[in-house]
Design an enzyme around this catalytic site. Structure first.
Site, short mmCIF file in Angstrom:
data_model
loop_
_atom_site.label_atom_id
_atom_site.label_comp_id
_atom_site.label_asym_id
_atom_site.label_seq_id
_atom_site.Cartn_x
_atom_site.Cartn_y
_atom_site.Cartn_z
N ARG A 153 32.33 48.83 -52.91
CA ARG A 153 32.20 48.94 -51.59
C ARG A 153 31.16 49.89 -51.02
NH1 ARG A 153 35.08 45.56 -52.85
NH2 ARG A 153 37.07 44.89 -52.13
N GLU A 194 37.60 52.72 -45.40
CA GLU A 194 36.78 51.82 -45.84
C GLU A 194 36.01 51.56 -44.71
OE1 GLU A 194 37.80 48.38 -48.33
OE2 GLU A 194 37.01 47.16 -46.60
N SER A 221 41.74 46.14 -45.51
CA SER A 221 42.15 47.35 -46.12
C SER A 221 41.55 48.31 -45.50
CB SER A 221 41.71 47.08 -47.56
OG SER A 221 42.13 46.08 -48.15
C1 LIG Z 1 41.69 40.55 -42.14
C2 LIG Z 1 40.73 41.19 -42.89
C3 LIG Z 1 40.54 41.00 -44.16
C4 LIG Z 1 39.46 41.67 -44.75
N1 LIG Z 1 39.41 41.42 -46.35
C5 LIG Z 1 38.18 41.86 -47.11
C6 LIG Z 1 38.11 41.78 -48.30
O1 LIG Z 1 38.84 41.09 -48.98
N2 LIG Z 1 36.89 42.43 -48.86
C7 LIG Z 1 35.94 43.37 -48.51
O2 LIG Z 1 35.08 43.64 -49.05
N3 LIG Z 1 36.11 43.36 -46.95
C8 LIG Z 1 37.31 42.95 -46.20
N4 LIG Z 1 37.43 43.01 -44.98
C9 LIG Z 1 36.48 43.75 -44.17
C10 LIG Z 1 35.26 42.92 -43.52
O3 LIG Z 1 35.74 41.84 -43.39
C11 LIG Z 1 34.06 43.21 -44.29
O4 LIG Z 1 33.44 44.52 -44.61
C12 LIG Z 1 32.90 42.57 -43.47
O5 LIG Z 1 31.68 42.34 -44.36
C13 LIG Z 1 32.47 43.10 -42.12
O6 LIG Z 1 31.49 42.21 -41.26
P1 LIG Z 1 31.17 42.57 -40.02
O7 LIG Z 1 30.29 41.34 -39.61
O8 LIG Z 1 32.56 42.27 -39.02
O9 LIG Z 1 30.84 43.95 -39.80
P2 LIG Z 1 31.13 45.09 -38.85
O10 LIG Z 1 32.35 45.39 -38.70
O11 LIG Z 1 30.47 44.49 -37.48
O12 LIG Z 1 29.96 46.09 -39.24
C14 LIG Z 1 30.55 46.88 -40.41
C15 LIG Z 1 29.32 47.65 -40.88
O13 LIG Z 1 28.19 47.13 -41.22
C16 LIG Z 1 27.18 47.54 -40.27
N5 LIG Z 1 26.42 46.24 -40.19
C17 LIG Z 1 26.86 45.15 -39.79
N6 LIG Z 1 25.84 44.07 -39.61
C18 LIG Z 1 24.79 44.67 -39.97
C19 LIG Z 1 23.27 44.27 -40.10
N7 LIG Z 1 22.96 43.13 -39.85
N8 LIG Z 1 22.30 45.14 -40.54
C20 LIG Z 1 22.95 46.41 -40.85
N9 LIG Z 1 24.07 46.82 -40.65
C21 LIG Z 1 25.01 46.12 -40.27
C22 LIG Z 1 27.74 48.13 -39.13
O14 LIG Z 1 26.76 48.86 -38.40
C23 LIG Z 1 28.98 48.70 -39.81
O15 LIG Z 1 28.64 49.84 -40.30
C24 LIG Z 1 38.33 42.42 -44.20
C25 LIG Z 1 38.59 42.55 -42.71
C26 LIG Z 1 39.78 41.96 -42.19
C27 LIG Z 1 39.70 42.26 -40.71
#
Ligand SMILES: Cc1cc2nc3c(=O)[nH]c(=O)nc-3n(C[C@H](O)[C@H](O)[C@H](O)COP(=O)(O)OP(=O)(O)OC[C@H]3O[C@@H](n4cnc5c(N)ncnc54)[C@H](O)[C@@H]3O)c2cc1C
Length: 359
Positions: A178, A348, A251
């Site tokens: 992570r 996380e 998580s």
């Molecule tokens: C139901 C559920 C299940 C999940 N299961 C998992 C899992 O199994 N494994 C796992 O690892 N995660 C999991 N996650 C967490 C999440 O889905 C991941 O971390 C995902 O990659 C976040 O993507 P996002 O586009 O929503 O990012 P955001 O929430 O919008 O951003 C997350 C972080 O990344 C940064 N960021 C986003 N896009 C960019 C970019 N283009 N350039 C630079 N920085 C950026 C943001 O500034 C922030 O710091 C889960 C979440 C949920 C709600």
């Protein structure tokens, strides 16, 4: 006469910029927050011009994808940037492996399913993780025994420090559990696209968290990569609350990494505590879910802020909880795990408007 094309920024559709933009629909916890400025970038080529706008220049910048790994405990202090470009293409294919390039705004799950339709394997265990391609390298998303970093060939980004685009090969991305160089230097990188190297012949990983059993229940004896994705999707739909139904960020706590001696001592005292190898003999990974459940938090509720009754690692918003209320609950949980087991657990998701260490 040769016509000079207008710079991308001059095109009316390169971006949209809004003041005082509500973020409730842009974070999977569904909490209220307001962005002083929200810029939605439709054409990645216009990024330099967009960053030079007075509303973005010299201000803190939050890049937002699907908002599924964020806790908005307050309003973002500066501007918010959302990258909307979603293109995907095969860059090369030698018959054994293909290199696929996807733009940051594409949905992660759509990418996984797209690669499977091209008969490319490697991302099947990561099906149904919410969020965008651009966020995948940030925390090196992982599930069911796989991490995105294992399949990433390179990350294309805008380096805000250098004021220039760059391309980091996987070895330069510092991927860990992570973790990545992008997470460690959050104000530096804007990920614009990710390149993956994917095999044509799948080397399936079936031995993790019930995938084999699910395939057996589906009646599949000789699975392919698409079957594994389908099994993962079924397990995830059963186990994890859908953010569309109840706000959550998956998580909430990372599994803590502790010295091996400390892990073994804890396990001697609590024989049911799950302890996992880390690849580093000196370190072990503990199950944060087990520690939290042992402290009695599963299903707990403080008003609309709660802990999922199905999964102790998942904080949930039952309705109108604020980000600050969810953060306060998270802090109480961490304090109780610290008091009972002497283990520090950490969130996380990225915290906005608060610092975990200040709690
Ligand atoms: C139901 C559920 C299940 C999940 N299961 C998992 C899992 O199994 N494994 C796992 O690892 N995660 C999991 N996650 C967490 C999440 O889905 C991941 O971390 C995902 O990659 C976040 O993507 P996002 O586009 O929503 O990012 P955001 O929430 O919008 O951003 C997350 C972080 O990344 C940064 N960021 C986003 N896009 C960019 C970019 N283009 N350039 C630079 N920085 C950026 C943001 O500034 C922030 O710091 C889960 C979440 C949920 C709600």
């Amino acid at each position: 006469m040769i016509e000079t094309p207008a710079p991308a920024a001059a095109r009316a559709d390169a971006w949209t910029l809004a003041a005082d933009a509500p973020l409730r629909a842009r974070n999977s916890f569904g909490v209220d927050a307001t962005a002083p400025w929200l810029l939605e970038l439709h054409d990645g080529r216009a990024l330099p011009q967009a960053l030079a706008l007075p509303q973005l220049r010299d201000r803190p910048l939050l890049v937002i994808g699907g908002g599924s790994n964020l806790l908005l405990a307050g309003d973002p202090p500066g501007a918010v940037l959302s990258l909307a470009a979603r293109g995907v293409a095969v860059l090369s294919d030698d018959g054994d492996h293909a290199v696929v390039r996807a733009e940051a705004g594409m949905s992660w799950h759509d990418l996984v399913m797209w690669t499977l339709r091209q008969d490319l394997a490697g991302l099947e265990n990561l099906a149904l993780i919410p969020g965008t391609v651009g966020a995948a390298p940030i925390q090196n998303i992982g599930a069911y025994g796989c991490e995105a970093g294992e399949r990433i060939a390179a990350v294309e980004a805008w380096d805000r420090q250098a004021g220039a685009p760059c391309r980091l090969a996987a070895a330069g991305c510092g991927f860990g559990y992570r973790d990545s160089v992008f997470k460690r230097q959050p104000d530096r990188w804007i990920v614009t696209a990710v390149e993956f190297v994917l095999p044509r012949r799948a080397q399936l990983r079936l031995d993790y968290a019930g995938i084999g059993e699910e395939l057996a229940a589906m009646g599949i004896a000789a699975p392919g990569a698409r079957d594994v994705a389908e099994a993962v999707i079924r397990i995830r739909r059963r186990k994890l609350p859908d953010p569309a139904a109840v706000g959550n960020a998956g998580s909430f706590f990372k599994n803590p990494l502790v010295p091996a001696a400390q892990a073994l001592a804890l396990q001697a005292e609590h024989p049911r505590l799950p302890v996992f190898p880390t690849g580093d003999e000196a370190l072990r990974k503990l199950s944060a879910a087990w520690l939290i459940e042992a402290c009695g938090w599963k299903g707990h509720r403080d008003g609309d802020a709660g802990v999922s009754a199905a999964h102790a690692l998942v904080l949930v918003n039952h309705g109108r909880a604020s980000g600050a209320q969810l953060l306060a609950l998270a802090r109480r949980i961490a304090a109780s795990v610290q008091a009972r087991f002497g283990i520090a657990i950490e969130p996380e998701p990225k915290l906005i408007g608060a610092d975990w260490q200040d709690g």
